[in-house]
Scaffold this active site. Structure first.
Site, PDB file in Angstrom:
ATOM      1  N   CYS A  71      41.367  29.360  23.803  1.00 51.05           N
ATOM      2  CA  CYS A  71      41.879  29.065  22.735  1.00 51.05           C
ATOM      3  C   CYS A  71      40.095  29.024  22.392  1.00 51.05           C
ATOM      4  CB  CYS A  71      42.456  27.719  21.755  1.00 51.05           C
ATOM      5  SG  CYS A  71      43.909  27.817  22.277  1.00 51.05           S
ATOM      6  N   ARG A  86      38.789  34.927  22.878  1.00 52.55           N
ATOM      7  CA  ARG A  86      39.387  33.548  22.855  1.00 52.55           C
ATOM      8  C   ARG A  86      40.448  33.971  22.647  1.00 52.55           C
ATOM      9  NH1 ARG A  86      35.968  31.027  26.006  1.00 52.55           N
ATOM     10  NH2 ARG A  86      37.357  28.800  26.255  1.00 52.55           N
ATOM     11  N   TRP A 133      45.323  31.171  21.389  1.00 53.59           N
ATOM     12  CA  TRP A 133      45.683  31.468  22.358  1.00 53.59           C
ATOM     13  C   TRP A 133      46.978  31.016  22.362  1.00 53.59           C
ATOM     14  CZ3 TRP A 133      45.898  36.848  23.022  1.00 53.59           C
ATOM     15  CH2 TRP A 133      46.593  37.622  24.392  1.00 53.59           C
ATOM     16  N   ASN A 193      41.874  22.846  23.249  1.00 53.61           N
ATOM     17  CA  ASN A 193      41.255  23.929  23.623  1.00 53.61           C
ATOM     18  C   ASN A 193      41.863  23.877  25.305  1.00 53.61           C
ATOM     19  OD1 ASN A 193      41.455  26.737  25.547  1.00 53.61           O
ATOM     20  ND2 ASN A 193      39.288  26.243  25.690  1.00 53.61           N
ATOM     21  N   GLY A 194      43.429  24.653  26.011  1.00 56.12           N
ATOM     22  CA  GLY A 194      43.842  23.745  27.791  1.00 56.12           C
ATOM     23  C   GLY A 194      45.273  23.980  27.479  1.00 56.12           C
ATOM     24  N   GLU A 197      46.522  50.503  42.716  1.00 54.64           N
ATOM     25  CA  GLU A 197      45.920  50.040  41.957  1.00 54.64           C
ATOM     26  C   GLU A 197      44.447  49.856  42.016  1.00 54.64           C
ATOM     27  OE1 GLU A 197      46.054  49.439  38.584  1.00 54.64           O
ATOM     28  OE2 GLU A 197      44.589  47.783  38.483  1.00 54.64           O
ATOM     29  N   LYS A 254      41.849  51.967  38.952  1.00 60.32           N
ATOM     30  CA  LYS A 254      40.964  51.243  37.959  1.00 60.32           C
ATOM     31  C   LYS A 254      39.467  52.060  37.698  1.00 60.32           C
ATOM     32  CE  LYS A 254      41.810  48.662  36.560  1.00 60.32           C
ATOM     33  NZ  LYS A 254      43.436  48.583  36.352  1.00 60.32           N
ATOM     34  N   GLU A 302      40.370  55.386  35.396  1.00 64.29           N
ATOM     35  CA  GLU A 302      40.818  54.539  34.325  1.00 64.29           C
ATOM     36  C   GLU A 302      38.094  54.776  34.312  1.00 64.29           C
ATOM     37  OE1 GLU A 302      43.302  51.682  32.462  1.00 64.29           O
ATOM     38  OE2 GLU A 302      42.290  50.238  34.262  1.00 64.29           O
ATOM     39  N   HIS A 341      50.747  64.453  55.889  1.00 63.73           N
ATOM     40  CA  HIS A 341      51.400  65.364  55.501  1.00 63.73           C
ATOM     41  C   HIS A 341      51.145  65.648  54.199  1.00 63.73           C
ATOM     42  CE1 HIS A 341      54.193  63.549  57.474  1.00 63.73           C
ATOM     43  NE2 HIS A 341      54.110  62.310  57.588  1.00 63.73           N
ATOM     44  N   LYS A 395      43.751  49.468  25.104  1.00 67.35           N
ATOM     45  CA  LYS A 395      44.948  48.284  25.834  1.00 67.35           C
ATOM     46  C   LYS A 395      46.252  48.042  25.638  1.00 67.35           C
ATOM     47  CE  LYS A 395      44.434  44.517  27.927  1.00 67.35           C
ATOM     48  NZ  LYS A 395      43.249  44.902  29.347  1.00 67.35           N
TER      49      LYS A 395
HETATM   50  C1  AGP Z   1      45.619  49.270  33.136  1.00 67.97           C
HETATM   51  O1  AGP Z   1      44.111  48.916  33.410  1.00 67.97           O
HETATM   52  C2  AGP Z   1      45.718  49.819  31.598  1.00 67.97           C
HETATM   53  N1  AGP Z   1      45.332  49.191  30.857  1.00 67.97           N
HETATM   54  C3  AGP Z   1      47.233  49.898  31.807  1.00 67.97           C
HETATM   55  O2  AGP Z   1      47.840  51.285  33.039  1.00 67.97           O
HETATM   56  C4  AGP Z   1      47.958  49.446  31.728  1.00 67.97           C
HETATM   57  O3  AGP Z   1      48.166  48.295  33.269  1.00 67.97           O
HETATM   58  C5  AGP Z   1      49.063  50.333  31.086  1.00 67.97           C
HETATM   59  O4  AGP Z   1      49.436  50.028  29.749  1.00 67.97           O
HETATM   60  C6  AGP Z   1      50.514  48.566  30.761  1.00 67.97           C
HETATM   61  O5  AGP Z   1      50.458  47.803  29.461  1.00 67.97           O
HETATM   62  P1  AGP Z   1      51.238  46.184  30.105  1.00 67.97           P
HETATM   63  O6  AGP Z   1      50.462  45.599  31.166  1.00 67.97           O
HETATM   64  O7  AGP Z   1      50.583  46.287  28.553  1.00 67.97           O
HETATM   65  O8  AGP Z   1      52.668  46.736  29.753  1.00 67.97           O
END
Ligand code: AGP
Length: 610
Positions: free
Chosen positions: A2, A27, A74, A100-101, A483, A487, A490, A506, A605
């Protein structure tokens, strides 16, 4: 996480507090409030929602006064609403506190204080602080009463405190959460972080662990929790506000990558009862008896959260001897679901607002399956549709590319697996303990990797010209490969594909030539020799290998000189370490290619639409 701001001085506190809170919104931002002292009474305004709601309310009804505290929240305990927003006040409306905590022993303190006649209004852990101060605040200075109160707390806190009985005083203290003092001309400040005070002052005193500050408009005193005065020199801060919000990191993504050890540490300390190593999930409200009876688990998630689910499957199957399926939400919601009341559905989502995951959960509920969500946003839609929740408490993740939320999801899945194995008596308490002790080592091992960031950055930049990448892993690090590839693509827009290394023959091996970089996860494991053979196959075809290997592995240099070493840990927890070099490779390649790291093109996001 927070945001706290405090002000005492010649100017209008409201304006200073709101400006400061606006700079701390990164935050946390699900609710906000201020308490300002005017004409010997504390005026309290709190609003659910973003800071804008509070600003509009105060613009409509401004509060005068030169002493105040403010907070942007938060939520960790208690849904994000007006009642739970900070500041919190005591029974007699004489004291106000922002925090905050996480107060880990708040429940027992709340019970004791209630028995003593204190009336609580909120569901928060924070409210116990203001009632404890009230309890001790009898004939002693505010800072003394605050110190006595803080001595009762377990957990992490940074607090700001004011009282109408001492209108010339602003008190702050910290243990486990940051708090700084800003020094001005006839005015002084408290804040969680530097951005809040920049613009008013560049002279800052950083409170260290278990230190307090007592501020008036003309003076400041720093002391330890025994009341001993400390002499601390102010620091001159020459950052811009934006630099300060990222704590000096160039991007939020890099800052959040570096937050991971602290988040894991806090997550484990809040979830594991000291001494007994008993695992507790206070907001996991599916009855233990029901969980014991489940026959299989179905994990549903998107993107990075899906990759966390794939790691979770390995952990749950190996620790709990239970069958686990994992689906991307957009497939789960449309396929024929073979689930029912004996299936535990685990929905993983950082935001708790991903449309496909919400739709999948709705379908699963219709079929009678209990829903456990692993989520980072308290009170989000997913958590309100779940029968039980495990919060990851990773704090707001500002970078679109998920990093700290991912490893926090892994930690939650590992801990839930150990909890499940314990209650089903598949692991003895001693065996659970052994795993918990290994999990506790991870944060220090992550810190060790982060010490080598400059080496990883150089390696990443040496490979930033490649037009495509392949990421290979086996077993529990096959999801790590997926993953790592996500990254990279993206944030750098380079085509990257994660693959199970055993699948090379394969198809993917056709891709290997000197123009392709291949990231191989080759840390010490039960499948090391198999991975090593894959490296030989790639090298034979001139593929450019980047290896993530365990410290001490000299053999790997037979195949490549491009090696990122990570500490050895037990195989099952290695994704928590492997994630960090892969995040840093993606980050530094993206920076080298001048990409918009925190807000990559075309991405949001939280994908709240199908
Ligand atoms: C991950 O780096 C991406 N921003 C995206 O794949 C994300 O993980 C996905 O949209 C799921 O989002 P969520 O965890 O908020 O459900």
């Amino acid at each position: 996480m927070c945001g706290i701001v405090g002000y005492i001085g010649k100017r209008n506190a409201q304006e200073i507090l709101l400006t400061g809170l606006a700079r701390l919104e990164y935050r946390g931002y699900d609710s906000a409030g201020v308490a300002i002292l005017k004409a010997k009474s504390i005026n309290l305004i709190k609003k659910k929602g973003k800071l804008r709601v509070l600003i509009d309310a105060l613009n409509a009804h401004p509060l005068g006064g030169g002493l105040g505290i403010g907070h942007t929240r938060w939520a960790t305990h208690g849904a994000p609403n007006q009642i739970n927003a900070h500041p919190h006040i005591d029974c007699k409306s004489e004291i106000a506190v922002v925090h905050n905590g996480i107060i880990e022993n708040y429940a027992e303190l709340k019970r004791e204080l209630t028995k003593e006649g204190h009336e609580f209004k909120s569901e928060t852990d924070t409210e116990v602080v203001v009632h404890l101060i009230e309890k001790f605040y009898d004939g002693i200075p505010l800072e003394e009463a605050t110190r006595k109160a803080l001595a009762k707390l377990e957990g992490s806190f940074a607090v700001g405190v004011i009282s109408k009985k001492e209108p010339e005083k602003l008190v702050g203290a910290r243990q486990g959460s940051p708090l700084i003092v800003g020094l001005g001309e006839k005015e002084n400040f408290l804040a969680s972080d530097i951005p809040a005070v920049l613009g008013s002052t560049k002279d800052v005193v950083f409170l260290e662990e278990r230190e307090m500050a007592v501020l008036s408009k003309d003076s400041y005193r720093i002391m330890d929790f025994n009341g001993t005065t400390l002499s601390k020199k102010p620091n001159r801060i020459n950052w811009s506000v934006e630099q300060a919000q990222k704590q000096g990191y160039k991007h939020f993504m890099l800052k959040e990558i570096n937050e991971q050890p602290g988040i894991i540490e806090k997550f484990l300390s809040a979830r594991i009862k000291k001494g007994a190593n008993k695992i507790i999930f206070e907001e996991q409200t599916i009855p233990e008896e029901r969980i014991k009876k489940i026959k299989n688990i179905s994990i549903v998630a998107c993107g990075t959260a899906y990759h966390a689910g794939l790691v979770g499957r390995y952990a749950l199957e190996s620790l709990c001897n239970i069958s686990v399926s994992v689906d991307v939400s957009s497939e789960f919601r449309y396929k024929k679901l073979l689930i029912g009341k004996d299936t535990l559905v685990i929905a993983i989502s950082q935001s708790g607002e991903t449309a496909d995951t919400l739709a999948g959960v709705k379908e699963a509920k219709r079929l009678g399956a209990p829903i456990l969500s692993i989520c980072n946003v308290l009170g989000s839609t997913l958590t309100r549709q779940s029968d039980g929740v495990i919060y990851t408490h990773a704090g707001p993740e500002i970078g679109v590319a998920s990093t700290k939320a991912y490893t926090a999801q892994l930690a939650a899945l590992y801990l839930f697996s150990l909890y499940l194995a314990g209650i089903k008596n598949i692991l003895s308490p001693k065996e659970v303990n052994k795993y918990v002790e290994e999990l506790r080592k991870i944060a220090a091992q992550q810190k060790e990797i982060l010490k080598n960031q400059s080496g990883i950055a150089k390696l990443a930049r040496r490979h930033s010209h490649f037009g495509s990448f392949l990421y290979l892993g086996r077993s529990i690090n096959f999801p790590s490969a997926l993953e790592g590839a996500l990254k990279l693509k993206e944030v750098s827009y380079i085509p990257a594909e994660g693959y199970a290394a055993g699948e090379m023959k394969h198809g993917p091996i056709a891709l290997i030539d000197e123009y392709r970089a291949v990231v191989c996860i080759t840390c010490e494991s039960s499948v090391y020799e198999k991975m090593f053979s894959n490296l030989q196959e790639i090298r034979a075809r001139k593929g450019k290998i980047i290896a993530v290997a365990s410290q001490g592995d000299k053999k790997i240099k037979e195949q490549t000189q491009e090696v990122i070493y990570i500490p050895k840990c037990i195989e099952i927890f290695s994704p928590l370490l492997v994630a960090i070099p892969l995040q840093l490779i993606a980050y530094h390649i993206a920076v080298k290619r001048d990409c918009d790291v925190d807000q990559p093109r075309n991405l949001a996001k939280s994908v709240t639409v199908e």
